[in-house]
Design an enzyme around this catalytic site. Structure first.
Site, PDB file in Angstrom:
ATOM      1  N   CYS A  90       0.844  -1.197   0.000  1.00  0.00           N
ATOM      2  CA  CYS A  90       0.000   0.000   0.000  1.00  0.00           C
ATOM      3  C   CYS A  90       0.885   1.256   0.000  1.00  0.00           C
ATOM      4  CB  CYS A  90      -0.998  -0.039   1.150  1.00  0.00           C
ATOM      5  SG  CYS A  90      -2.405   1.077   0.912  1.00  0.00           S
ATOM      6  N   HIS A 199      -4.122  -4.145  -0.367  1.00  0.00           N
ATOM      7  CA  HIS A 199      -3.869  -4.718   0.961  1.00  0.00           C
ATOM      8  C   HIS A 199      -3.780  -6.231   0.821  1.00  0.00           C
ATOM      9  CE1 HIS A 199      -4.039  -1.271   3.675  1.00  0.00           C
ATOM     10  NE2 HIS A 199      -4.924  -0.762   2.829  1.00  0.00           N
ATOM     11  N   GLU A 201      -2.727  -8.370   2.815  1.00  0.00           N
ATOM     12  CA  GLU A 201      -3.110  -9.085   4.042  1.00  0.00           C
ATOM     13  C   GLU A 201      -4.619  -9.236   4.171  1.00  0.00           C
ATOM     14  OE1 GLU A 201      -3.358  -4.768   5.181  1.00  0.00           O
ATOM     15  OE2 GLU A 201      -2.104  -6.002   3.867  1.00  0.00           O
TER      16      GLU A 201
END
Length: 219
Positions: A90, A199, A201
């Site tokens: 990011c 993102h 994750e």
């Protein structure tokens, strides 16, 4: 031998989720790693792989990084000097640019020439699309082009939240795009550097696959 993965804390970024995602990716793929959130140059100098997450504004993330004594110099030494694999996530990806234009002009790390500029997306009707770009969106890329994308397929979706985009000076540094009123840089890479605008994750099994790929990557 256990890999030491350093996740830098620049004062922003979903560090707990990033840590858990790396641990899950390593466990699922039987990769022996020790993942640690770090704020010191000494920890970076011991790392086998380095990750820089970030969220929020470019300028604030750069200030947070600069506030960690010796960390930027250690990054230059380990990543640029010794070729340690690096992953930006990011705003951590955006900081690899020459400069960012959010809240004024702020210098980036200057590792991949380019500018992080405000997005101005338009729909097919010519009307502005909402910002930030938020939600799941497809990746477009050439299969087999980069190890970070192994076993990922064009059209796979990942989770974005951003209003500024990386405009690379060299188009070859952009290895995957997404479409939001036109192509937007989604993944950049050069040498031992890789950056993900989304993102990873929060991107489910596809995100975990990319993290496992990064842990195996030998640039």
């Amino acid at each position: 031998m256990t890999q030491r993965v350093a996740v830098i804390d620049p004062g922003s970024g979903n560090l707990a989720s990033v840590l858990r995602a790396f641990e899950k990716a390593a466990e699922d793929n039987e990769i022996d790693v020790q993942v640690k959130v770090v704020t010191s140059a000494a920890d970076l100098r011991m790392a086998d792989r380095i990750v820089l997450p970030g969220q929020g504004a470019f300028a604030a993330c750069r200030r947070g990084l600069d506030a960690l004594p010796g960390v930027v110099d250690a990054l230059e030494d380990r990543v640029r000097g010794h070729g340690v694999p690096f992953l930006g996530i990011c705003v951590g990806m955006q900081l690899m640019a020459t400069r960012g234009l959010e809240h004024g002009e702020t210098p980036g790390l200057g590792w991949i020439p380019g500018t992080v500029a405000p997005m101005d997306p338009k729909g097919p009707d010519g009307l502005p699309l909402p910002l930030p770009q938020m939600g799941w969106n497809e990746l477009s890329f050439e299969e087999g082009f980069h190890p970070v994308l192994d076993l990922v397929r064009p059209g796979d979706q990942v989770y974005f939240v951003h209003s500024f985009a990386f405009e690379a000076e060299d188009p070859e540094d952009v290895i995957a795009t997404t479409d939001y009123g036109g192509p937007v840089a989604a993944i950049i890479a050069r040498g031992n550097l890789a950056g993900l605008q989304f993102h990873v994750e929060k991107s489910g099994p596809i995100g975990l696959r990319m993290l496992a790929n990064f842990l195996r990557w030998e640039p």
